[in-house]
Design a protein around this motif. Structure first.
Motif, PDB file in Angstrom:
ATOM      1  N   THR A  17       0.833  -1.200   0.000  1.00 27.41           N
ATOM      2  CA  THR A  17       0.000   0.000   0.000  1.00 27.41           C
ATOM      3  C   THR A  17       0.866   1.249   0.000  1.00 27.41           C
ATOM      4  OG1 THR A  17      -1.702  -1.193   1.229  1.00 27.41           O
ATOM      5  CG2 THR A  17      -1.844   1.203   1.225  1.00 27.41           C
ATOM      6  N   LEU A  18       1.901   1.268   0.843  1.00 29.41           N
ATOM      7  CA  LEU A  18       2.817   2.404   0.903  1.00 29.41           C
ATOM      8  C   LEU A  18       3.543   2.586  -0.430  1.00 29.41           C
ATOM      9  CD1 LEU A  18       3.924   4.582   2.791  1.00 29.41           C
ATOM     10  CD2 LEU A  18       5.708   2.976   3.448  1.00 29.41           C
ATOM     11  N   ASN A  20       2.376   1.800  -3.405  1.00 30.81           N
ATOM     12  CA  ASN A  20       1.423   2.361  -4.370  1.00 30.81           C
ATOM     13  C   ASN A  20       1.194   3.850  -4.138  1.00 30.81           C
ATOM     14  OD1 ASN A  20       1.194  -0.129  -5.543  1.00 30.81           O
ATOM     15  ND2 ASN A  20      -0.642  -0.689  -4.414  1.00 30.81           N
ATOM     16  N   ILE A  21       1.160   4.266  -2.883  1.00 31.42           N
ATOM     17  CA  ILE A  21       1.050   5.696  -2.567  1.00 31.42           C
ATOM     18  C   ILE A  21       2.286   6.431  -3.073  1.00 31.42           C
ATOM     19  CG2 ILE A  21       1.001   7.373  -0.673  1.00 31.42           C
ATOM     20  CD1 ILE A  21      -0.760   5.310   0.848  1.00 31.42           C
ATOM     21  N   LEU A  25       2.459   9.519  -5.731  1.00 36.44           N
ATOM     22  CA  LEU A  25       3.118  10.797  -5.438  1.00 36.44           C
ATOM     23  C   LEU A  25       4.166  11.131  -6.496  1.00 36.44           C
ATOM     24  CD1 LEU A  25       3.639  10.603  -1.564  1.00 36.44           C
ATOM     25  CD2 LEU A  25       2.108  12.125  -2.809  1.00 36.44           C
ATOM     26  N   GLY A  54       8.104  10.457  -2.949  1.00 37.72           N
ATOM     27  CA  GLY A  54       7.414   9.315  -3.550  1.00 37.72           C
ATOM     28  C   GLY A  54       8.379   8.263  -4.057  1.00 37.72           C
ATOM     29  N   THR A  58       8.682   4.487  -2.503  1.00 32.22           N
ATOM     30  CA  THR A  58       8.499   3.348  -3.395  1.00 32.22           C
ATOM     31  C   THR A  58       9.653   2.369  -3.305  1.00 32.22           C
ATOM     32  OG1 THR A  58       7.207   4.704  -4.907  1.00 32.22           O
ATOM     33  CG2 THR A  58       8.130   2.674  -5.795  1.00 32.22           C
TER      34      THR A  58
END
Length: 84
Positions: A17-18, A20-21, A25, A54, A58
């Motif tokens: 999830t992190l 994908n965020i 970004l 971001g 990632t």
């Protein structure tokens, strides 16, 4: 474990999830930076920071792997003793 093995192992759900965020970004910041119109300096600076943050989120999230003996990928499992 070398880098190739680390990047091919499964990633826990929280870090997926992190990741994908972080991708979102990076894409948003890159789109602002690549805009063909003149943008204010403050917005350009913020977009630069968002793109870097971001990208880092990632890469770090993708590098986290599950242990072979860890059968659930939810946080809040048993915490090992620190031995202090």
């Amino acid at each position: 474990m070398n880098l190739k093995e680390r990047y091919t192992k499964p990633t826990p759900k929280f870090f997926r999830t992190l990741r994908n965020i972080g991708i979102a970004l990076t894409a948003a910041g890159g789109a602002i930076l690549a805009a063909p119109v003149a943008i204010p300096t403050a917005l350009f600076t913020i977009a630069t920071y968002v793109t870097v943050a971001g990208t880092v989120a990632t890469v770090v999230s993708q590098a986290v792997v599950m242990d072979e003996d860890d059968d659930n990928d939810e946080p809040g499992g048993e915490v090992p003793a620190l031995g202090i």
